[in-house]
Design an enzyme around this catalytic site. Structure first.
Site, PDB file in Angstrom:
ATOM      1  N   GLU A  87       0.670  -1.207   0.015  1.00  0.00           N
ATOM      2  CA  GLU A  87      -0.187  -0.051   0.027  1.00  0.00           C
ATOM      3  C   GLU A  87       0.599   0.948   0.069  1.00  0.00           C
ATOM      4  O   GLU A  87       1.765   0.854   0.231  1.00  0.00           O
ATOM      5  CB  GLU A  87      -0.620  -0.102   1.527  1.00  0.00           C
ATOM      6  CG  GLU A  87      -2.346  -1.005   1.151  1.00  0.00           C
ATOM      7  CD  GLU A  87      -2.133  -0.843   2.471  1.00  0.00           C
ATOM      8  OE1 GLU A  87      -3.094  -2.111   3.003  1.00  0.00           O
ATOM      9  OE2 GLU A  87      -3.004   0.588   3.278  1.00  0.00           O
TER      10      GLU A  87
ATOM     11  N   SER B 142      10.027   5.948  10.139  1.00  0.00           N
ATOM     12  CA  SER B 142       9.320   6.141  11.193  1.00  0.00           C
ATOM     13  C   SER B 142      10.197   4.656  11.474  1.00  0.00           C
ATOM     14  O   SER B 142       9.730   3.386  11.050  1.00  0.00           O
ATOM     15  CB  SER B 142       7.994   5.765  11.061  1.00  0.00           C
ATOM     16  OG  SER B 142       7.027   5.377  12.128  1.00  0.00           O
TER      17      SER B 142
ATOM     18  N   CYS C 249       3.688  -5.572  16.243  1.00  0.00           N
ATOM     19  CA  CYS C 249       3.257  -4.624  16.887  1.00  0.00           C
ATOM     20  C   CYS C 249       1.711  -5.508  17.010  1.00  0.00           C
ATOM     21  O   CYS C 249       1.093  -5.336  16.533  1.00  0.00           O
ATOM     22  CB  CYS C 249       3.549  -3.731  16.666  1.00  0.00           C
ATOM     23  SG  CYS C 249       4.645  -3.600  16.982  1.00  0.00           S
TER      24      CYS C 249
ATOM     25  N   CYS D  34       5.366  -7.217   7.833  1.00  0.00           N
ATOM     26  CA  CYS D  34       6.239  -6.597   8.582  1.00  0.00           C
ATOM     27  C   CYS D  34       6.276  -7.929   9.925  1.00  0.00           C
ATOM     28  O   CYS D  34       5.977  -8.138  10.372  1.00  0.00           O
ATOM     29  CB  CYS D  34       5.675  -5.348  10.119  1.00  0.00           C
ATOM     30  SG  CYS D  34       7.086  -4.566  11.067  1.00  0.00           S
TER      31      CYS D  34
ATOM     32  N   SER E 114       8.604   5.052  17.270  1.00  0.00           N
ATOM     33  CA  SER E 114       7.466   3.875  17.216  1.00  0.00           C
ATOM     34  C   SER E 114       7.750   3.503  19.254  1.00  0.00           C
ATOM     35  O   SER E 114       8.148   2.656  19.216  1.00  0.00           O
ATOM     36  CB  SER E 114       6.777   3.427  16.651  1.00  0.00           C
ATOM     37  OG  SER E 114       6.854   4.041  15.622  1.00  0.00           O
ATOM     38  N   LEU E 115       7.797   5.156  19.828  1.00  0.00           N
ATOM     39  CA  LEU E 115       8.125   4.341  21.615  1.00  0.00           C
ATOM     40  C   LEU E 115       6.359   3.436  21.850  1.00  0.00           C
ATOM     41  O   LEU E 115       6.883   3.027  22.599  1.00  0.00           O
ATOM     42  CB  LEU E 115       8.329   5.511  22.050  1.00  0.00           C
ATOM     43  CG  LEU E 115       9.466   5.429  23.125  1.00  0.00           C
ATOM     44  CD1 LEU E 115      10.446   4.967  22.810  1.00  0.00           C
ATOM     45  CD2 LEU E 115       9.445   6.726  24.333  1.00  0.00           C
ATOM     46  N   HIS E 116       5.554   4.147  21.996  1.00  0.00           N
ATOM     47  CA  HIS E 116       4.461   3.681  22.705  1.00  0.00           C
ATOM     48  C   HIS E 116       4.155   3.739  24.215  1.00  0.00           C
ATOM     49  O   HIS E 116       3.350   3.340  24.648  1.00  0.00           O
ATOM     50  CB  HIS E 116       3.607   2.141  21.644  1.00  0.00           C
ATOM     51  CG  HIS E 116       4.034   1.936  21.001  1.00  0.00           C
ATOM     52  ND1 HIS E 116       3.223   3.308  19.539  1.00  0.00           N
ATOM     53  CD2 HIS E 116       4.460   1.903  19.736  1.00  0.00           C
ATOM     54  CE1 HIS E 116       3.647   2.966  18.520  1.00  0.00           C
ATOM     55  NE2 HIS E 116       4.537   1.633  18.876  1.00  0.00           N
TER      56      HIS E 116
ATOM     57  N   GLY F 277       5.580  -2.588   7.549  1.00  0.00           N
ATOM     58  CA  GLY F 277       7.536  -2.773   7.221  1.00  0.00           C
ATOM     59  C   GLY F 277       8.340  -1.728   8.130  1.00  0.00           C
ATOM     60  O   GLY F 277       7.557  -0.641   8.548  1.00  0.00           O
ATOM     61  N   GLU F 278       8.991  -2.311   8.711  1.00  0.00           N
ATOM     62  CA  GLU F 278      10.495  -2.156   9.146  1.00  0.00           C
ATOM     63  C   GLU F 278      11.042  -0.909   8.314  1.00  0.00           C
ATOM     64  O   GLU F 278      12.287  -1.990   8.601  1.00  0.00           O
ATOM     65  CB  GLU F 278      10.424  -3.234  10.602  1.00  0.00           C
ATOM     66  CG  GLU F 278      11.802  -1.895  11.879  1.00  0.00           C
ATOM     67  CD  GLU F 278      11.254  -0.830  12.122  1.00  0.00           C
ATOM     68  OE1 GLU F 278      10.232  -0.328  12.212  1.00  0.00           O
ATOM     69  OE2 GLU F 278      12.679   0.024  11.677  1.00  0.00           O
TER      70      GLU F 278
ATOM     71  N   ASN G 134      -6.421   3.194  15.620  1.00  0.00           N
ATOM     72  CA  ASN G 134      -7.225   2.819  14.236  1.00  0.00           C
ATOM     73  C   ASN G 134      -7.701   0.843  14.575  1.00  0.00           C
ATOM     74  O   ASN G 134      -7.150   0.841  14.497  1.00  0.00           O
ATOM     75  CB  ASN G 134      -6.568   3.254  12.945  1.00  0.00           C
ATOM     76  CG  ASN G 134      -6.956   5.000  12.704  1.00  0.00           C
ATOM     77  OD1 ASN G 134      -7.816   5.120  13.136  1.00  0.00           O
ATOM     78  ND2 ASN G 134      -5.707   5.143  12.150  1.00  0.00           N
TER      79      ASN G 134
ATOM     80  N   CYS H   7      -3.219   1.340   9.001  1.00  0.00           N
ATOM     81  CA  CYS H   7      -1.672   1.449   7.754  1.00  0.00           C
ATOM     82  C   CYS H   7      -1.907  -1.018   7.649  1.00  0.00           C
ATOM     83  O   CYS H   7      -1.821  -1.181   8.894  1.00  0.00           O
ATOM     84  CB  CYS H   7      -0.207   1.713   8.036  1.00  0.00           C
ATOM     85  SG  CYS H   7       0.279   0.603   9.238  1.00  0.00           S
TER      86      CYS H   7
ATOM     87  N   CYS I 160      -0.947  -4.155  15.289  1.00  0.00           N
ATOM     88  CA  CYS I 160      -0.808  -3.072  14.076  1.00  0.00           C
ATOM     89  C   CYS I 160      -1.351  -4.534  12.693  1.00  0.00           C
ATOM     90  O   CYS I 160      -0.962  -5.352  12.718  1.00  0.00           O
ATOM     91  CB  CYS I 160       0.353  -2.986  13.878  1.00  0.00           C
ATOM     92  SG  CYS I 160       1.161  -2.144  11.922  1.00  0.00           S
TER      93      CYS I 160
HETATM   94  N1  SAH Z   1       7.334  -0.103  11.387  1.00  0.00           N
HETATM   95  C1  SAH Z   1       7.011   1.008  11.862  1.00  0.00           C
HETATM   96  C2  SAH Z   1       6.328   2.653  10.312  1.00  0.00           C
HETATM   97  C3  SAH Z   1       5.515   1.610  10.042  1.00  0.00           C
HETATM   98  S1  SAH Z   1       4.085   1.433  10.911  1.00  0.00           S
HETATM   99  C4  SAH Z   1       6.386   1.443  12.584  1.00  0.00           C
HETATM  100  O1  SAH Z   1       6.103   0.729  13.436  1.00  0.00           O
HETATM  101  O2  SAH Z   1       7.174   2.959  13.428  1.00  0.00           O
HETATM  102  C5  SAH Z   1       3.917   3.338  11.088  1.00  0.00           C
HETATM  103  C6  SAH Z   1       3.210   4.403  12.604  1.00  0.00           C
HETATM  104  O3  SAH Z   1       1.315   3.931  12.586  1.00  0.00           O
HETATM  105  C7  SAH Z   1       3.675   3.155  13.650  1.00  0.00           C
HETATM  106  O4  SAH Z   1       3.757   4.714  14.636  1.00  0.00           O
HETATM  107  C8  SAH Z   1       2.476   2.705  13.981  1.00  0.00           C
HETATM  108  O5  SAH Z   1       2.783   1.759  15.308  1.00  0.00           O
HETATM  109  C9  SAH Z   1       1.170   3.126  13.674  1.00  0.00           C
HETATM  110  N2  SAH Z   1       0.119   2.127  13.388  1.00  0.00           N
HETATM  111  C10 SAH Z   1       0.365   1.086  13.572  1.00  0.00           C
HETATM  112  N3  SAH Z   1      -0.578   0.679  13.030  1.00  0.00           N
HETATM  113  C11 SAH Z   1      -1.961   1.245  13.622  1.00  0.00           C
HETATM  114  C12 SAH Z   1      -2.998   1.396  13.972  1.00  0.00           C
HETATM  115  N4  SAH Z   1      -4.007   0.914  13.499  1.00  0.00           N
HETATM  116  N5  SAH Z   1      -3.451   2.685  14.684  1.00  0.00           N
HETATM  117  C13 SAH Z   1      -2.610   3.879  14.583  1.00  0.00           C
HETATM  118  N6  SAH Z   1      -1.365   3.729  14.228  1.00  0.00           N
HETATM  119  C14 SAH Z   1      -1.318   2.585  14.356  1.00  0.00           C
HETATM  120 FE1  SF4 Z   2       5.335  -3.572  11.737  1.00  0.00          FE
HETATM  121 FE2  SF4 Z   2       4.895  -0.456  12.413  1.00  0.00          FE
HETATM  122 FE3  SF4 Z   2       3.213  -1.846  12.473  1.00  0.00          FE
HETATM  123 FE4  SF4 Z   2       4.871  -2.536  14.319  1.00  0.00          FE
HETATM  124  S1  SF4 Z   2       3.623  -0.828  13.743  1.00  0.00           S
HETATM  125  S2  SF4 Z   2       4.047  -3.945  13.256  1.00  0.00           S
HETATM  126  S3  SF4 Z   2       6.685  -1.902  12.744  1.00  0.00           S
HETATM  127  S4  SF4 Z   2       4.422  -2.156  10.806  1.00  0.00           S
END
Ligand code: SAH
Ligand code: SF4
Length: 364
Positions: free
Chosen positions: A107, A214, A131, A127, A237-239, A182-183, A312, A356, A134
């Site tokens: 995408e 990111s 997480c 990926c 992406s610390l969370h 992806g990462e 989301n 995403c 995601c």
């Molecule tokens: N893998 C990398 C980049 C892709 S994800 C990373 O994790 O940073 C990009 C961002 O979208 C990250 O901050 C991730 O935590 C966030 N993200 C992924 N799924 C999500 C969701 N369902 N709702 C909100 N943010 C989300």
């Molecule tokens: Fe991969 Fe980023 Fe999604 Fe985590 S948030 S699964 S690192 S794409």
């Protein structure tokens, strides 16, 4: 599920090592031109056609001699992906699903916001980080994207801008964020050349400061990425600032929060840029005052901004919820009070396949 270490060293199995002209470096283009007997100015024309004019086929390059075009056609395609579907949201977000040469898909998302027009690109098919919240990691990783496939996301999206009226005149992307599937730190080998092309002042010419990558936090790779000479933005992406809580959200994470924050700060210092820490907020999990205080403790006095992203919802994830707006606001307020810069990213593309990775998920 495939772990990162199980991916072939160069990230793609041999059968997917398809090359398109957009994947070639300047040296490789020159070499190809020399092999085909093209003159240096014709090589420059080829370069101009594929990167600046956005030619999709050799036939479009009408000022090249027909013989040369036929030779090029026999050697390699201009691009190796095609747009399969376009998914429009009411708020103007457009998600493109691209079909790749080996039938995988990724995408890329066009996000208009005020006077900014951002493109969100993917770096891998799926990926490996997984997480818990995601869509991208639900089925693991299939493979790394090749440099051409990363660039083609931009080229396809730019074609659409030229065709569609997105409420802007002469619309151009103001920003590119590597925040799709992806990462990115696990595919620097392909990402770096793609970003160099994107920010080549003699080509596509996007400012490096307008590109943000990111990462879910891989300190060794982040330090390697800091070694590039262009000043890209970095979002981490610390969370959560507490290791135990973070491990629940990013179960495959090996590095500690402190190692990740240190690598981020060192990137920021080297490139003279403020780093963003992203925090996806999940109801009842990491959105309480304790989680906020832990972030304050760790980030106060650092040159950074925290970007809060209320989760989301994702089709196949049923045990998580998005916090109510007032909880998100309270969390943001607490951070501000603790002298941490905060922004809140409200939902984009909320009506359909919002998060995403979801469009691809639905197409599988
Ligand atoms: N893998 C990398 C980049 C892709 S994800 C990373 O994790 O940073 C990009 C961002 O979208 C990250 O901050 C991730 O935590 C966030 N993200 C992924 N799924 C999500 C969701 N369902 N709702 C909100 N943010 C989300
Ligand atoms: Fe991969 Fe980023 Fe999604 Fe985590 S948030 S699964 S690192 S794409």
């Amino acid at each position: 599920m495939t772990e990162p270490s199980q991916l072939p060293a160069d990230g793609a199995p041999p059968e997917t090592r398809l090359v398109s002209a957009v994947a070639l470096s300047d040296d490789e283009l020159e070499q190809l031109g020399a092999e085909l007997g093209a003159k240096p100015f014709q090589v420059r024309q080829i370069r101009h056609w594929i990167f600046e004019r956005g030619a999709k086929s050799w036939d479009e390059c009408h000022n090249l001699p027909k013989v040369l075009r036929e030779q090029l056609k026999a050697r390699l395609p201009v691009r190796q992906s095609t747009i399969e579907t376009i998914d429009d949201s009411d708020d103007g977000t457009r998600k493109l699903l691209l079909r790749l040469g080996d039938d995988e898909s990724v995408e890329t998302v066009i996000i208009p916001e005020g006077d900014r027009l951002t493109l969100c690109v993917s770096s891998q098919v799926g990926c490996p980080v997984a997480c818990i919240f995601c869509a991208s990691g639900l089925d693991g990783v299939r493979r790394n994207l090749r440099r051409g496939e990363i660039l083609e996301q931009f080229l396809h999206a730019r074609d659409l801008l030229a065709e569609a009226d997105l409420g802007q005149t002469k619309a151009r992307f103001s920003n590119v964020v590597v925040m799709g599937l992806g990462e990115p730190m696990l595919n620097l080998r392909e990402l770096n050349p793609a970003l160099s092309r994107l920010t080549d002042p003699d080509g596509i010419g996007l400012g490096a400061r307008r590109v943000t990558v990111s990462t879910s936090g891989h300190p060794v790779r982040m330090r390697e990425f800091a070694g590039t000479d262009r000043h890209y933005g970095l979002a981490v992406s610390l969370h959560a600032a507490d290791d135990g809580l973070r491990k629940k959200l990013v179960p495959t994470a090996k590095a500690s929060v402190q190692e990740i924050v240190d690598a981020a700060q060192s990137y920021g210092a080297k490139h003279n840029r403020e780093v963003t820490f992203e925090v996806v907020l999940l109801d009842g999990i990491n959105d309480d005052s304790r989680a906020a205080d832990a972030l304050i403790e760790r980030l106060r006095d650092l040159r950074c901004t925290v970007n809060l992203i209320p989760w989301n919802p994702v089709d196949r994830i049923e045990d998580l919820a998005r916090p109510r707006d007032d909880r998100v606001d309270a969390f943001a307020e607490r951070l501000r009070h603790g002298r941490v810069n905060v922004t809140v990213r409200r939902q984009r593309g909320a009506d359909r396949s919002a998060a995403c990775g979801q469009l691809r998920l639905r197409s599988l």
